[in-house]
Each structure stands twice: as C-alpha cells, then as structure tokens.
Design an enzyme around this catalytic site. Structure first.
Site: not given
Length: 345
Positions: A61-63
């Site tokens: 989900v990071y970036s």
C-alpha cells in the site's frame, strides 16, 4: 550493529531496520516525503548495509506498490545481503483488500514481482480482516511458506484478542505462528505496553516498531513555545497518524532535551535509544528522506542511557492506563498479582 532474535524465531534482525515508506513518493500521504529516485534510494541502502542495517520494511500500500518497486531496484545485485519485510491486506487500487486466500496469494505474487525477488523474508498482514476466518488466513500463509515464497510471517496493528486468537488457531492446527507484530510505539505513544507487550513476551512475538519518533514529533524540531517548523510534514500528514496532546508532547520533549544535553546526543537519538531497551522490541524501524537524517538516526545505537535517564523519560511520558489495566497500575493488591513488565513511575 546489535542483532536480535525476531520473537521466538531463529531469524536474527538488526536492532535498527530501515522503513522504506519514504520510497515511491506517490499519493496524498507518501507524496509528502517520498522519493521516486532509485539512485537516491540506493545511496540510502548503501549507508544502511555499511552500518549493518540489513532489514528493509515496506508494504504494497506504500505509494500503491512504488515503494516495493524502488526498494527492489535499490537492492538489485545485493539481495543476498538483505532481509525484506513487506505487508499486505489493506485495500489497493482495484481491490477491496483483505486476507482471504485469493487475496493473499495474489498479493504475495505481486509483491515478489515488484520487489524483483523470489522470496519475502517476513510477510506481514497489515491489518486484521474480521471477514475471513483465521484458519483460512493461516493455511494460506502455510502454503506460501511451503512454496518457498515466504520465510516468516507476522502481523501489524492487531489488537490483543485478534493476535491471541490467531496464535491459538496456529497452535491448534499446526500452522505457522506469527513471530512479529509491527506496532506503533514511542515516548508519546505507549499504549503498546498495556496488553500487547505482555502478550508478546508470553507468546514469543517480537515487536517491529513503526513511527518510533511519534509521527515526526520527536525529531528535535518541535518544541514548547515555538511554532511548528515550516518544513515539517506534520502540516500535511498529522491527521494520518496517532494523535498526541500538545501539553503531553511538550512535557516529553522537555525531558528529551534535558537528557540529550547530558549525553551529547540528538533528541531523536535519545528517543530511539529509549525504545531499544524496552522489553519485546526486536527491531525499530527508522526512515529517512536524506543521508543526513539517516546517519543521525543510526547514531541511536552503540551507547546506552543511564537508569536515571530512562526513569526520567518514563515519568515524563507516563499516562494513566485504560481499564482494565489501571487497577494494576495504581493499586498494590492488583499489581502484586499481575506485576507490570515495565517500570511504572
């Protein structure tokens, strides 16, 4: 660099690990402090490896996957020198997230592809999925381990009952146990100590600490009587992180500055060193936007606070425990039956 067992597992991890949430730089949250430049990321990875920081943590989900892509590119050619931790379960563009069998198998393959590797050293659930039976989750993780795609499994942001239910099911069915719990823990966020820390010690689950500087509040730039620095990411990201009362924050920062002056260390180094001595902590994740910030954070190891300094920080950051824990904190009869695993001022 000091190395520690990850919970009750045989995996050794560095006391400080690198949080790659700063890699990618996309979206409303991560766009405020991230980088898409692989060369810059590779330089930070170089510094980490030279310092013995061998564990790199990220999440799908990071970036929107870009963090995994940049980390994979930055580690290209030296994957054998690093441990990779990533997380899944939160919604991604095009899906509703979760930890169903279908979602976990798809997410694991996608993470492996983005990271450019054939295995993930620590695969964690980013959140508890109340809609999927824990037996389904654990049996799927077991398949991933048996297939060689995942080495160890863990969780993040679970409550005590969610984690204990999962561990009990793992024991009952002979499925992989979670050896890590990625948690928020800092001098201005000590809720972890009431239930999750005793559970971790009892069950052999190592804490992987995220946001150890209180969502950027313990960097030494936030002080009593001064406005928030113009360049602070808190202007844009405070709503995404755990809330902290201003007066409580300033009380902790005052104590940190006193101890920093005594030790000749920077405020964030003192805050990180305090965390490294807490029970159950296997590794503390540090992030950095640039080389200077990273090198300062790495200066948190190789020395120790005195008992008196730790006690002073404990007292400044103490809060009243929530029910049902406050009787054990405040009343001698309760405390005698179930003593705290950390000192109570």
């Amino acid at each position: 660099m000091e190395y520690r067992r990850l919970g009750a597992s045989g995996l050794k991890v560095p006391a400080l690990s690198f949080g790659a949430g700063t890699f990618g730089g996309r979206g409303e949250l991560f766009g405020n402090w991230g980088t898409t430049d692989v060369a810059d990321a590779r330089r930070l990875v170089d510094i980490c490896l030279d310092a013995g920081v061998t564990l790199f943590d990220t999440a799908d989900v990071y970036s929107d996957g870009a963090s995994e892509e940049v980390l994979g590119a930055a580690l290209k050619g030296r994957r054998d020198r690093a441990l990779i931790s990533t997380k899944t379960s939160l919604p991604m563009p095009g899906d509703d997230g979760g930890s169903s069998r279908s979602r976990l198998l798809t997410a694991a393959d996608a993470a492996l592809r983005r990271l450019g590797t054939d295995h993930i050293d620590l695969f964690q659930l980013h959140a508890f999925d109340a809609g999927t039976p824990v037996e389904e989750v654990l049996s799927t993780l077991d398949d991933l381990v048996r297939a060689g795609k995942v080495r160890y499994v863990g969780v993040s942001n679970f409550s005590g009952w969610q984690l204990m239910k999962s561990l009990a099911a793992a024991d009952r069915h002979g499925l992989p146990r979670y050896v890590a719990h990625q948690v928020y823990y800092s001098l201005v966020g000590r809720d972890y100590e009431w239930e999750l820390l005793p559970l971790a010690l009892d069950q052999g689950v190592g804490a992987v600490v995220w946001s150890p500087l209180g969502w950027g509040r313990l960097t030494g730039r936030v002080r009593r009587g001064t406005p928030l620095p113009a360049g602070s990411r808190l202007h844009r990201t405070a709503a995404f992180g755990p809330p902290v009362d201003d007066e409580y924050l300033y009380r902790v920062v005052d104590a940190l500055e006193e101890v920093a002056a005594e030790t000749g260390r920077a405020v964030p180094q003192v805050a990180l060193n305090w965390l490294l001595r807490r029970p159950s902590v296997s590794t503390v994740l540090v992030g950095a936007r640039d080389e200077t910030q990273l090198r300062q954070n790495l200066g948190a190891v190789g020395w120790e606070l005195t008992r008196e300094q730790v006690a002073r920080l404990d007292e400044a950051s103490a809060t009243t425990a929530p029910y049902p824990y406050f009787p054990y904190q405040r009343q001698e009869g309760f405390a005698r039956l179930n003593p705290s695993v950390v000192a109570q001022p």
